[in-house]
Design a protein around this motif. Structure first.
Motif, PDB file in Angstrom:
ATOM      1  N   LEU A  46       0.849  -1.187   0.000  1.00  0.00           N
ATOM      2  CA  LEU A  46       0.000   0.000   0.000  1.00  0.00           C
ATOM      3  C   LEU A  46       0.887   1.240   0.000  1.00  0.00           C
TER       4      LEU A  46
ATOM      5  N   GLY B  30       0.198   7.592  -0.192  1.00  0.00           N
ATOM      6  CA  GLY B  30      -0.143   8.861  -0.839  1.00  0.00           C
ATOM      7  C   GLY B  30       0.688  10.006  -0.292  1.00  0.00           C
TER       8      GLY B  30
ATOM      9  N   HIS C 288      -2.751   4.205  -2.946  1.00  0.00           N
ATOM     10  CA  HIS C 288      -3.014   3.169  -3.937  1.00  0.00           C
ATOM     11  C   HIS C 288      -2.185   1.923  -3.633  1.00  0.00           C
TER      12      HIS C 288
ATOM     13  N   ASP D 247       0.336  -0.981  -5.081  1.00  0.00           N
ATOM     14  CA  ASP D 247       1.284  -1.324  -6.144  1.00  0.00           C
ATOM     15  C   ASP D 247       1.658  -2.797  -6.032  1.00  0.00           C
TER      16      ASP D 247
ATOM     17  N   GLY E 289      -0.698   1.056  -9.234  1.00  0.00           N
ATOM     18  CA  GLY E 289      -2.141   1.022  -9.439  1.00  0.00           C
ATOM     19  C   GLY E 289      -2.708  -0.357  -9.691  1.00  0.00           C
TER      20      GLY E 289
ATOM     21  N   LEU F  85      -5.054  -3.522  -9.529  1.00  0.00           N
ATOM     22  CA  LEU F  85      -6.484  -3.708  -9.273  1.00  0.00           C
ATOM     23  C   LEU F  85      -6.776  -5.181  -9.067  1.00  0.00           C
TER      24      LEU F  85
END
Length: 94
Positions: free
Chosen positions: A30, A33, A60, A62, A77, A79
Motif C-alpha cells: 500500500l 499517498g 493506492h 502497487d 495502481g 487492481l
C-alpha cells in the motif's frame, strides 16, 4: 487469509500475496499517498501534464511483478480481479 484480511495487513504496512498466483515472488504494498503540497520532480510526466509544481497523490496499491522471462518491476495502481477478491489464499510476505 481472505481479501479483507489482506487489505487490513496492507494498511498495517505488510506486503501481501496470493499463494495461487502464477508468478512466484510477486507481492503487493500500500502506497499511503502524498499531500497536495507534494513537489513534483522537474521533467516528470505529472509536472509536464499538470503544468504545476505540486499535486496530491492518492493512496493506492502497487504490485511487485515477475514475468515469465524473469523481468522484475513495480506496477503502480494494481487492481484486484474477482478471483483475487474471493480467494482465501492470501498470505503476509516477510
Amino acid at each position: 487469509m481472505d481479501f479483507g484480511q489482506a487489505l487490513w495487513a496492507l494498511k498495517r504496512g505488510n506486503k501481501v500475496a496470493r499463494e495461487g498466483w502464477n508468478g512466484k515472488g510477486m507481492w503487493l504494498i500500500l502506497i499511503p499517498g502524498k499531500p497536495a503540497s507534494h513537489l513534483l520532480r522537474e521533467g516528470s510526466p505529472y509536472r509536464e501534464a499538470l503544468k504545476q509544481e505540486s499535486c496530491e497523490i492518492l493512496p493506492h496499491i502497487d504490485m511487485w511483478t515477475i514475468n515469465a522471462a524473469g523481468r522484475r518491476a513495480m506496477l503502480p495502481g494494481w487492481l484486484a480481479s474477482q478471483s483475487d477478491m474471493l480467494a482465501d489464499d492470501w498470505v503476509i510476505i516477510e
